[in-house]
Design a protein around this motif. Structure first.
Motif, PDB file in Angstrom:
ATOM      1  N   ASP B 253      -6.369  -7.744 -21.401  1.00 47.12           N
ATOM      2  CA  ASP B 253      -7.301  -7.457 -21.201  1.00 47.12           C
ATOM      3  C   ASP B 253      -7.738  -8.156 -19.221  1.00 47.12           C
ATOM      4  OD1 ASP B 253      -7.789  -6.318 -23.924  1.00 47.12           O
ATOM      5  OD2 ASP B 253      -9.604  -7.192 -23.639  1.00 47.12           O
ATOM      6  N   ILE B 254      -7.887  -8.779 -19.511  1.00 47.44           N
ATOM      7  CA  ILE B 254      -7.997  -9.377 -18.381  1.00 47.44           C
ATOM      8  C   ILE B 254      -7.030  -8.820 -16.884  1.00 47.44           C
ATOM      9  CG2 ILE B 254      -8.962 -11.439 -16.630  1.00 47.44           C
ATOM     10  CD1 ILE B 254     -10.277 -12.220 -18.600  1.00 47.44           C
ATOM     11  N   ALA B 255      -6.123  -9.482 -16.931  1.00 52.59           N
ATOM     12  CA  ALA B 255      -4.248  -9.008 -16.557  1.00 52.59           C
ATOM     13  C   ALA B 255      -4.530  -7.642 -16.322  1.00 52.59           C
ATOM     14  CB  ALA B 255      -3.460  -9.572 -17.383  1.00 52.59           C
ATOM     15  N   SER B 256      -5.065  -6.615 -17.175  1.00 51.93           N
ATOM     16  CA  SER B 256      -4.595  -5.190 -17.203  1.00 51.93           C
ATOM     17  C   SER B 256      -5.686  -4.717 -16.249  1.00 51.93           C
ATOM     18  CB  SER B 256      -5.411  -4.647 -18.582  1.00 51.93           C
ATOM     19  OG  SER B 256      -4.191  -4.925 -19.133  1.00 51.93           O
ATOM     20  N   LEU B 257      -6.738  -5.450 -16.352  1.00 54.10           N
ATOM     21  CA  LEU B 257      -8.159  -5.084 -15.411  1.00 54.10           C
ATOM     22  C   LEU B 257      -7.749  -5.615 -13.482  1.00 54.10           C
ATOM     23  CD1 LEU B 257     -11.142  -6.103 -16.801  1.00 54.10           C
ATOM     24  CD2 LEU B 257     -10.221  -3.603 -16.489  1.00 54.10           C
ATOM     25  N   LYS B 258      -7.005  -6.911 -13.829  1.00 54.41           N
ATOM     26  CA  LYS B 258      -6.766  -7.643 -12.439  1.00 54.41           C
ATOM     27  C   LYS B 258      -6.167  -6.659 -11.861  1.00 54.41           C
ATOM     28  CE  LYS B 258      -8.043 -10.965 -11.031  1.00 54.41           C
ATOM     29  NZ  LYS B 258      -9.517 -11.380  -9.952  1.00 54.41           N
ATOM     30  N   TYR B 259      -4.884  -6.084 -12.498  1.00 55.14           N
ATOM     31  CA  TYR B 259      -3.937  -5.365 -11.927  1.00 55.14           C
ATOM     32  C   TYR B 259      -3.800  -3.704 -11.196  1.00 55.14           C
ATOM     33  CZ  TYR B 259       0.535  -3.031 -11.357  1.00 55.14           C
ATOM     34  OH  TYR B 259       2.099  -2.591 -10.802  1.00 55.14           O
ATOM     35  N   ALA B 260      -5.189  -3.943 -12.576  1.00 59.47           N
ATOM     36  CA  ALA B 260      -6.256  -2.473 -11.629  1.00 59.47           C
ATOM     37  C   ALA B 260      -6.725  -2.573 -10.600  1.00 59.47           C
ATOM     38  CB  ALA B 260      -6.950  -1.880 -12.905  1.00 59.47           C
ATOM     39  N   GLN B 261      -7.262  -3.764 -10.210  1.00 63.14           N
ATOM     40  CA  GLN B 261      -7.572  -4.336  -9.197  1.00 63.14           C
ATOM     41  C   GLN B 261      -6.634  -4.167  -7.859  1.00 63.14           C
ATOM     42  OE1 GLN B 261     -10.016  -7.522  -9.083  1.00 63.14           O
ATOM     43  NE2 GLN B 261     -11.848  -6.265  -8.728  1.00 63.14           N
ATOM     44  N   ARG B 262      -5.751  -4.553  -8.523  1.00 65.95           N
ATOM     45  CA  ARG B 262      -4.630  -4.874  -7.143  1.00 65.95           C
ATOM     46  C   ARG B 262      -3.994  -3.300  -6.733  1.00 65.95           C
ATOM     47  NH1 ARG B 262       0.861  -7.780  -6.555  1.00 65.95           N
ATOM     48  NH2 ARG B 262       1.267  -6.696  -5.000  1.00 65.95           N
ATOM     49  N   LEU B 263      -3.598  -2.132  -8.025  1.00 69.35           N
ATOM     50  CA  LEU B 263      -3.165  -1.398  -7.621  1.00 69.35           C
ATOM     51  C   LEU B 263      -4.373  -0.314  -6.139  1.00 69.35           C
ATOM     52  CD1 LEU B 263      -1.831   0.020 -10.530  1.00 69.35           C
ATOM     53  CD2 LEU B 263      -0.276  -0.221  -8.760  1.00 69.35           C
ATOM     54  N   TYR B 264      -5.708  -0.422  -6.980  1.00 74.00           N
ATOM     55  CA  TYR B 264      -6.514  -0.146  -6.031  1.00 74.00           C
ATOM     56  C   TYR B 264      -6.859  -0.290  -4.818  1.00 74.00           C
ATOM     57  CZ  TYR B 264     -10.839   1.940  -4.567  1.00 74.00           C
ATOM     58  OH  TYR B 264     -12.256   2.178  -4.408  1.00 74.00           O
ATOM     59  N   SER B 265      -6.509  -1.965  -4.543  1.00 78.61           N
ATOM     60  CA  SER B 265      -6.775  -2.514  -2.990  1.00 78.61           C
ATOM     61  C   SER B 265      -5.505  -2.126  -2.064  1.00 78.61           C
ATOM     62  CB  SER B 265      -6.938  -3.897  -2.991  1.00 78.61           C
ATOM     63  OG  SER B 265      -4.928  -4.212  -4.313  1.00 78.61           O
ATOM     64  N   GLN B 266      -4.779  -1.121  -3.050  1.00 78.21           N
ATOM     65  CA  GLN B 266      -3.701  -0.943  -2.504  1.00 78.21           C
ATOM     66  C   GLN B 266      -3.771   0.194  -1.789  1.00 78.21           C
ATOM     67  OE1 GLN B 266      -1.025  -3.063  -2.208  1.00 78.21           O
ATOM     68  NE2 GLN B 266      -0.834  -1.683  -0.202  1.00 78.21           N
ATOM     69  N   ILE B 267      -4.670   1.342  -2.929  1.00 75.79           N
ATOM     70  CA  ILE B 267      -4.726   2.201  -2.321  1.00 75.79           C
ATOM     71  C   ILE B 267      -6.524   2.605  -1.311  1.00 75.79           C
ATOM     72  CG2 ILE B 267      -3.444   4.131  -3.582  1.00 75.79           C
ATOM     73  CD1 ILE B 267      -6.587   4.951  -4.910  1.00 75.79           C
ATOM     74  N   GLU B 268      -7.563   1.989  -1.382  1.00 71.20           N
ATOM     75  CA  GLU B 268      -8.382   1.719  -1.080  1.00 71.20           C
ATOM     76  C   GLU B 268      -8.235   1.650   0.573  1.00 71.20           C
ATOM     77  OE1 GLU B 268     -10.200  -2.234  -1.528  1.00 71.20           O
ATOM     78  OE2 GLU B 268     -12.349  -1.078  -1.254  1.00 71.20           O
TER      79      GLU B 268
END
Lengths: 75, 427
Positions: B253-268
């Protein structure tokens, strides 16, 4: 995993060997492809543009981007 | 409270123990074996997101207060909290002949210290041959293991923040660096082995940093030759690509959200109208006193106003503004203190948490407490300090800039050396 992209890049370099500007562009792409996880660590627009420069359609470029940034495909 | 005898008699799930220990590669020296066990546990265990999101209260907390829970942990039932992880890790290290202790000096008979108290562990460097001993390390030297955060770090960032307790070295800067590099080489070796075994991404952190610098130069060069100026990807396309990536994530759970956050920071940074979008991790009430963690992607602008909720690992659902706001009003949704970042506040949603915490007066009161007593109110120096600076940045947008700048300078000045020393120690 970037083998296909490297091959395409080489073909493009051959194609544009008499056009210094385009040749240089593909030289830069070639260098980027040597860096592991390069697509995950660059702006998404740049990544998609690179795929288009490598001859993918816009839609295929998008698919390639998703594929190479999937966790299991990160090298 | 725990039965002390039960703690001392605690046994791990035998199959799980065998799976980890019998898997230790034969070519590793004793120190590397210990680090391997730690890294392997970080890979196969996940921090319990319900425990985290429920502020360590309620049924989720009760589960982990039961000593029998540790005995049931295995590859399938793999959700743990810091003290579960530490108990398992210490027991496995003991099994292979490596000493490890709780950071607070507790042993297995100090049940109260082990349970209900956030803790790390020290693994002691075992006796090794001269050839095997990394440069400058000494037998008995302490290595700090941060299992609670390394479970996520390993999966998302492919690294461990475990390190030598290097403040104990009297060596000069250069000498310390050499010792650190020698230890890191050991750590990186086992990280690579574990990541490969678990089919998680593999890379070397140091190399990655150098590569990123090189990549930035190349991207800048490339932009001169490419058609980036005629960017054919709209913000919408970029968000959709991000969502497609999210729909494929399959971690804890936590790692999935943190990875999504990392991906988002890449497009942000690449979004033309990035102020219209956002990605925030919050908690969602599942039952009485039980919370889970979810991600919220915001789409708020003149022409749009809606939100998407990501339930880990990868379920994406639309949630209306009214529904989300009502959830915050009713306590169904809320920010999570330890994850709160004033730059990631959900736009257009009011919450008590923001009103209470993004408040200059509260920040000042905490600062005053720090000045008078030399420690932060709740003892979490790093998080509080970071949040105080965040508050100032947030309030900066809300009121007169010069008024707030003074506070921000004050906060940073008060952090000074004491903050840096505490942070260096990993508190």
């Amino acid at each position: 995993m970037y083998e296909e992209y490297r091959n395409r890049c080489k073909i493009m370099q051959k194609t544009y060997k008499n056009n210094p500007e385009l040749y240089n562009k593909y030289k830069i792409i070639e260098e980027m492809l040597e860096i592991p996880n390069c697509f995950l660590n660059m702006p998404i627009s740049t990544a998609i543009n690179i795929f288009v420069d490598l001859g993918y359609t816009k839609e295929d470029a998008r698919m390639e981007y998703i594929k190479v940034t999937e966790l299991k495909n990160i090298v | 409270m725990k039965n002390i005898e039960a703690l001392e008699l605690m046994k791990l799930n035998q199959n799980f123990e065998n799976q980890i220990i019998s898997n230790i590669p034969a070519n590793l020296n004793k120190l590397e074996q210990g680090l391997y066990v730690y890294a392997k546990l970080c890979a196969v265990l996940n921090y319990d997101s319900h425990f985290f999101a429920s502020d360590q209260k309620g049924p989720a907390a009760e589960t982990h207060k039961n000593i029998e829970y540790v005995e049931s942990v295995d590859i399938e039932n793999n959700e743990v909290v810091c003290y579960d992880f530490n108990l398992i890790c210490i027991r496995m290290l003991e099994k292979i002949g490596i000493d490890a202790v709780f950071k607070y000096g507790a042993n297995f008979s100090d049940a109260e210290k082990i349970y209900g108290k956030h803790s790390d562990i020290y693994m002691l460097v075992p006796p090794l041959d001269d050839v095997e001993m990394p440069y400058g390390l000494k037998v008995g030297e302490e290595i700090v293991l941060f299992g609670h955060s390394d479970m996520t770090h390993l999966k998302v960032e492919n690294r461990l923040i475990a390190r030598l307790l290097d403040n104990r070295y009297k060596a000069s800067g250069e000498e310390r660096l050499k010792i650190k590099q020698a230890f890191d080489a050991c750590l990186n070796k086992v990280i690579d082995i574990v990541l490969e075994e678990e089919s998680i991404a593999v890379h070397q952190q140091n190399e990655e940093i150098l590569n990123r610098e090189k990549l930035n130069v190349l991207v800048s060069e490339y932009s001169k030759y490419s058609m980036i100026e005629q960017d054919f990807l709209s913000d919408n396309d970029k968000i959709n690509i991000f969502l497609e990536q999210v729909s494929k994530i399959d971690l804890g759970d936590i790692a999935s959200l943190k990875y999504a956050q990392r991906l988002y920071s890449q497009i942000e940074d690449d979004l033309e109208n990035k102020e219209k979008y956002g990605f925030t991790i919050i908690k969602e009430k599942i039952a009485n006193d039980v919370y889970g963690m979810v991600g919220v992607i915001s789409f708020v602008g003149e022409d749009m106003n809606y939100y998407l909720k990501i339930t880990p690992p990868n379920i994406i659902q639309e949630i209306k503004h009214r529904e989300l706001q009502q959830g915050f009003n009713d306590g169904i949704f809320d920010y999570i203190g330890a994850y709160f970042n004033a730059n990631h506040i959900i736009p257009d949603i009011k919450s008590e948490y923001i009103e209470e915490n993004c408040n200059l007066e509260v920040a000042r009161a905490k600062l005053q407490y720090f000045k008078e007593y030399g420690r932060w109110l709740d003892g979490e120096a790093f998080n509080i300090a970071k949040r105080l600076i965040d508050y100032c940045a947030y309030i900066d947008n809300m009121c007169d800039k010069s008024f707030v700048e003074n506070d921000e300078i004050q906060v940073k000045q008060s952090l000074g050396d004491e903050f840096l020393v505490e942070n260096e120690l990993g508190k």
